[in-house]
Motif scaffolding. Sequence first.
Motif, PDB file in Angstrom:
ATOM      1  N   PRO A 129       0.806  -1.253   0.142  1.00  0.00           N
ATOM      2  CA  PRO A 129       0.086   0.034  -0.078  1.00  0.00           C
ATOM      3  C   PRO A 129       0.887   1.371  -0.087  1.00  0.00           C
TER       4      PRO A 129
ATOM      5  N   ILE B 166      -7.552  -0.540  -5.959  1.00  0.00           N
ATOM      6  CA  ILE B 166      -7.369  -1.215  -4.663  1.00  0.00           C
ATOM      7  C   ILE B 166      -6.334  -2.257  -4.756  1.00  0.00           C
TER       8      ILE B 166
ATOM      9  N   LYS C  53      -3.780  -2.644  -2.394  1.00  0.00           N
ATOM     10  CA  LYS C  53      -4.086  -3.024  -0.966  1.00  0.00           C
ATOM     11  C   LYS C  53      -4.559  -4.496  -0.972  1.00  0.00           C
TER      12      LYS C  53
ATOM     13  N   ASN D  16      -0.956   3.739  -8.208  1.00  0.00           N
ATOM     14  CA  ASN D  16      -1.601   3.350  -7.106  1.00  0.00           C
ATOM     15  C   ASN D  16      -3.060   3.515  -7.129  1.00  0.00           C
TER      16      ASN D  16
END
Length: 326
Positions: A16, A138, A141, A135
């Motif tokens: 992340p 998601i 993540k 990024n």
Amino acid sequence: MITEFEENSWVINYSPDNYYNRKFSLQEDMQLSKGDKSITWVNTYGLEYMEEFRQMVGGNGLDDFLLRLLLNPKMGNKVIVLEDQLFIAAQILKTEGHGMESEQMYFVVSKDFNWCIQEKRGDHFDWIRQRIFENKGIIRKKRADYLLFFILETLINNYKDKYEESVIMENALDAIVKREPTPEFMFEVEQKKALIQEFKKASHGLRDIVVKLERVEVKGFQTKYFSELREQINGLITDIDSDIMELESQINLFFSVQGHRLNEVMKTLTIFSVVFIPLTFLAGIYGMNFENMPELKWPYGYFILLGVMLVVTIISIIIFKRKKWF
């Protein structure tokens, strides 16, 4: 010294908070599982690096059975569970460029790494890399199962885009009006049928993989993502089946209309033949060279014969009209 394996391999590690993207190094990047929250994605082009594969399997404590699987360059489509890893073999169509060729792809997937091995060089997954680097969404993540979902979804979307670009079903009536059943036309039809069948075979292979992935039980591996993929690939297969039926219908309609055209020509020729047969018969009789033919002495015999021929022609046409032959 950089080996050929390292030259043809890249590694992306992401979490992340950060990521790195670089050429793969056996010395620095051998360990696929970092033991933290990061995900490692290794992409290798080529199936001939068995010594390096052996080092990767041994250095990461992977199942030795992987080496036997990687020795088979034409495995087709399989999903095999190995302890805490998944081995996936996929025979896919390369969608770059204008030609169509197939290649074997292998995936070794665990909860925190995805090792992708492609038989031929090509970039199917550049947009996934961009999402990781920027990024977006998601993806950074999630675990490696989500990365595998993205990879398979990309293959399906590539199939859809290439299929729509390559297989355009023309209007049947327009084709019938403009084309003739020449050898070139028939070759074109057979090429289109073969192309559709290639897409169908490849799509069925991907569907088999997705269906099997929905049922696997591997620690840290979520299967919920693959239901959506099954719906996508089923939609593509439905479109392909529909186009196959439409193509067969067009071919049947084409030859039906061609047959009707031929029948019309034959009917016209038959009508002309039926009209001229009795006239030819009369002309043949009075064209004979016998002396005792009283009609030859009639002063108006020629005109009488023409009149008889005209009457026969008119009667024939009336009969054809009543029978609606034209």
